[in-house]
Every structure is written in C-alpha cells, then in structure tokens.
Design a protein around this motif. Sequence first.
Motif, PDB file in Angstrom:
ATOM      1  N   ASP A  32       0.832  -1.197   0.000  1.00 24.47           N
ATOM      2  CA  ASP A  32       0.000   0.000   0.000  1.00 24.47           C
ATOM      3  C   ASP A  32       0.867   1.248   0.000  1.00 24.47           C
ATOM      4  OD1 ASP A  32      -2.757  -1.109   0.439  1.00 24.47           O
ATOM      5  OD2 ASP A  32      -1.810  -1.859   2.269  1.00 24.47           O
ATOM      6  N   ARG A  33       0.241   2.350  -0.396  1.00 22.09           N
ATOM      7  CA  ARG A  33       0.812   3.678  -0.180  1.00 22.09           C
ATOM      8  C   ARG A  33      -0.154   4.403   0.732  1.00 22.09           C
ATOM      9  NH1 ARG A  33       2.940   5.567  -5.949  1.00 22.09           N
ATOM     10  NH2 ARG A  33       4.952   4.555  -5.828  1.00 22.09           N
ATOM     11  N   ILE A  34       0.344   4.750   1.918  1.00 20.95           N
ATOM     12  CA  ILE A  34      -0.496   5.389   2.927  1.00 20.95           C
ATOM     13  C   ILE A  34       0.250   6.591   3.496  1.00 20.95           C
ATOM     14  CG2 ILE A  34      -1.676   5.078   5.140  1.00 20.95           C
ATOM     15  CD1 ILE A  34      -1.690   2.042   4.546  1.00 20.95           C
ATOM     16  N   ASP A  35      -0.388   7.753   3.445  1.00 24.89           N
ATOM     17  CA  ASP A  35       0.179   8.960   4.054  1.00 24.89           C
ATOM     18  C   ASP A  35       1.642   9.183   3.700  1.00 24.89           C
ATOM     19  OD1 ASP A  35      -2.273   9.481   5.294  1.00 24.89           O
ATOM     20  OD2 ASP A  35      -1.739   8.266   7.046  1.00 24.89           O
ATOM     21  N   GLY A  36       1.970   9.077   2.427  1.00 23.50           N
ATOM     22  CA  GLY A  36       3.334   9.328   1.982  1.00 23.50           C
ATOM     23  C   GLY A  36       4.305   8.200   2.248  1.00 23.50           C
ATOM     24  N   LEU A  37       3.795   7.030   2.602  1.00 25.14           N
ATOM     25  CA  LEU A  37       4.649   5.882   2.878  1.00 25.14           C
ATOM     26  C   LEU A  37       4.293   4.716   1.967  1.00 25.14           C
ATOM     27  CD1 LEU A  37       4.503   5.845   6.783  1.00 25.14           C
ATOM     28  CD2 LEU A  37       6.376   6.691   5.361  1.00 25.14           C
ATOM     29  N   PHE A  38       5.305   3.989   1.566  1.00 22.04           N
ATOM     30  CA  PHE A  38       5.161   2.709   0.897  1.00 22.04           C
ATOM     31  C   PHE A  38       5.163   1.671   2.011  1.00 22.04           C
ATOM     32  CE2 PHE A  38       7.682  -1.011  -0.354  1.00 22.04           C
ATOM     33  CZ  PHE A  38       6.926  -1.505  -1.404  1.00 22.04           C
ATOM     34  N   ARG A  39       4.170   0.787   2.056  1.00 19.86           N
ATOM     35  CA  ARG A  39       4.102  -0.201   3.126  1.00 19.86           C
ATOM     36  C   ARG A  39       3.884  -1.586   2.549  1.00 19.86           C
ATOM     37  NH1 ARG A  39       1.112  -0.310   8.918  1.00 19.86           N
ATOM     38  NH2 ARG A  39       1.159  -2.540   9.145  1.00 19.86           N
ATOM     39  N   LEU A  40       4.687  -2.540   2.986  1.00 19.66           N
ATOM     40  CA  LEU A  40       4.545  -3.936   2.610  1.00 19.66           C
ATOM     41  C   LEU A  40       4.292  -4.731   3.878  1.00 19.66           C
ATOM     42  CD1 LEU A  40       6.400  -5.945   0.031  1.00 19.66           C
ATOM     43  CD2 LEU A  40       6.280  -6.874   2.334  1.00 19.66           C
ATOM     44  N   ALA A  41       3.282  -5.602   3.840  1.00 23.39           N
ATOM     45  CA  ALA A  41       2.957  -6.446   4.993  1.00 23.39           C
ATOM     46  C   ALA A  41       2.782  -7.882   4.526  1.00 23.39           C
ATOM     47  CB  ALA A  41       1.681  -5.954   5.666  1.00 23.39           C
ATOM     48  N   VAL A  42       3.300  -8.817   5.303  1.00 26.64           N
ATOM     49  CA  VAL A  42       3.163 -10.249   5.035  1.00 26.64           C
ATOM     50  C   VAL A  42       2.458 -10.865   6.237  1.00 26.64           C
ATOM     51  CG1 VAL A  42       4.381 -12.414   4.588  1.00 26.64           C
ATOM     52  CG2 VAL A  42       5.303 -10.264   3.700  1.00 26.64           C
ATOM     53  N   THR A  43       1.300 -11.494   5.972  1.00 23.37           N
ATOM     54  CA  THR A  43       0.502 -12.087   7.041  1.00 23.37           C
ATOM     55  C   THR A  43       0.411 -13.594   6.845  1.00 23.37           C
ATOM     56  OG1 THR A  43      -0.813 -10.078   7.242  1.00 23.37           O
ATOM     57  CG2 THR A  43      -1.769 -12.084   8.158  1.00 23.37           C
ATOM     58  N   ASP A  44       0.661 -14.328   7.914  1.00 17.93           N
ATOM     59  CA  ASP A  44       0.494 -15.782   7.878  1.00 17.93           C
ATOM     60  C   ASP A  44      -0.591 -16.194   8.862  1.00 17.93           C
ATOM     61  OD1 ASP A  44       1.456 -16.007  10.498  1.00 17.93           O
ATOM     62  OD2 ASP A  44       3.432 -16.691   9.907  1.00 17.93           O
ATOM     63  N   HIS A  45      -0.901 -17.456   8.873  1.00 18.84           N
ATOM     64  CA  HIS A  45      -1.882 -18.018   9.802  1.00 18.84           C
ATOM     65  C   HIS A  45      -1.226 -19.160  10.580  1.00 18.84           C
ATOM     66  CE1 HIS A  45      -4.192 -16.012   6.688  1.00 18.84           C
ATOM     67  NE2 HIS A  45      -5.070 -15.785   7.638  1.00 18.84           N
ATOM     68  N   GLY A  46       0.038 -18.978  10.885  1.00 23.43           N
ATOM     69  CA  GLY A  46       0.841 -20.029  11.502  1.00 23.43           C
ATOM     70  C   GLY A  46       0.799 -20.019  13.017  1.00 23.43           C
ATOM     71  N   ILE A  47       1.926 -20.362  13.596  1.00 28.29           N
ATOM     72  CA  ILE A  47       2.008 -20.597  15.039  1.00 28.29           C
ATOM     73  C   ILE A  47       2.038 -19.317  15.864  1.00 28.29           C
ATOM     74  CG2 ILE A  47       3.104 -22.827  14.732  1.00 28.29           C
ATOM     75  CD1 ILE A  47       5.786 -21.497  15.396  1.00 28.29           C
ATOM     76  N   GLY A  48       2.320 -18.189  15.226  1.00 25.13           N
ATOM     77  CA  GLY A  48       2.399 -16.936  15.966  1.00 25.13           C
ATOM     78  C   GLY A  48       3.643 -16.865  16.828  1.00 25.13           C
ATOM     79  N   ILE A  49       3.828 -15.728  17.462  1.00 22.95           N
ATOM     80  CA  ILE A  49       4.996 -15.496  18.312  1.00 22.95           C
ATOM     81  C   ILE A  49       4.500 -15.099  19.689  1.00 22.95           C
ATOM     82  CG2 ILE A  49       7.056 -14.058  18.636  1.00 22.95           C
ATOM     83  CD1 ILE A  49       7.091 -13.748  15.562  1.00 22.95           C
ATOM     84  N   PRO A  50       4.984 -15.781  20.724  1.00 22.38           N
ATOM     85  CA  PRO A  50       4.550 -15.443  22.082  1.00 22.38           C
ATOM     86  C   PRO A  50       4.805 -13.962  22.392  1.00 22.38           C
ATOM     87  CG  PRO A  50       5.857 -17.453  22.106  1.00 22.38           C
ATOM     88  CD  PRO A  50       5.964 -16.872  20.725  1.00 22.38           C
ATOM     89  N   GLU A  51       3.875 -13.348  23.098  1.00 22.29           N
ATOM     90  CA  GLU A  51       3.967 -11.915  23.403  1.00 22.29           C
ATOM     91  C   GLU A  51       5.282 -11.541  24.069  1.00 22.29           C
ATOM     92  OE1 GLU A  51       1.416  -8.471  25.735  1.00 22.29           O
ATOM     93  OE2 GLU A  51       0.505 -10.404  25.350  1.00 22.29           O
ATOM     94  N   GLU A  52       5.763 -12.378  24.964  1.00 17.86           N
ATOM     95  CA  GLU A  52       6.996 -12.054  25.687  1.00 17.86           C
ATOM     96  C   GLU A  52       8.243 -12.086  24.797  1.00 17.86           C
ATOM     97  OE1 GLU A  52       6.288 -16.490  26.261  1.00 17.86           O
ATOM     98  OE2 GLU A  52       5.039 -14.705  26.379  1.00 17.86           O
ATOM     99  N   LYS A  53       8.136 -12.641  23.588  1.00 17.23           N
ATOM    100  CA  LYS A  53       9.280 -12.695  22.672  1.00 17.23           C
ATOM    101  C   LYS A  53       9.176 -11.694  21.532  1.00 17.23           C
ATOM    102  CE  LYS A  53      10.508 -17.443  23.650  1.00 17.23           C
ATOM    103  NZ  LYS A  53      10.981 -18.703  23.085  1.00 17.23           N
TER     104      LYS A  53
END
Length: 115
Positions: A32-53
């Motif tokens: 996306d281009r949002i507010d003067g920024l180019f943004r790339l995001a990669v989303t998975d549906h995997g195991i996730g990362i524990p909050e403490e890490k």
Amino acid sequence: MTELKKLLPRIPPDNPAVIMDPVDQPIIVRVDRIDGLFRLAVTDHGIGIPEEKQGFVFDRFFRVHENSQHYAGLGMELYICAQIIHQHNGEIGLVSEEGSGSTLWFSLPDTLHTI
C-alpha cells in the motif's frame, strides 16, 4: 538504494511467515501507499509469536524457537531487514498472536518508489 534491492528478496521468501505457515493456509502479501509511505505487509496463519518474545524479533541472532531443528536460520534475517529499513528512514514492525499467526510489515517514504 542497493541495500533496498537486497532487502526486497528477503520478504517474503526468507520470511518466517513462509517457513512456518501451514501448507493449507494462504500467506497474504499486501502493498500500500499510505500517508506518503510505501508499506509492505506479510501475514500468515501459523504458530504466531509469544507476546513475551515479540520485542526481540528484530534483534541480532534472536530465534523464537532457539532449540528447534524445525526452523532454519541464524536469527539474522529480520535484524538485517530492520537495519536496512532504518537506514532509509523507514519503520518495521510485527503484530502477532500466539496460535493465530503474524503480520510482519515495513514502511518506507514513498519517495523511494523507483527501486
């Protein structure tokens, strides 16, 4: 600029989302281009990362599963990505919920859109 060309091949092929995502779940790549920024995001549906890490994922040599042989890598890919992005006045971040997946994203000023 040469450093940015090195960054882009790292996302998503070497991204943990690709390595850890279950084979039957889609990986979503969004640009996306949002507010003067180019943004790339990669989303998975995997195991996730524990909050403490989560606060450590961009640190040098950090591995979420440090004792696991199931996940390759030395803990350098996201560190290198973060260094390159910061050198170009960008930001990098993570949104994750353990057991539900993760979104890794970065943004750069869109004045660099000619890469």
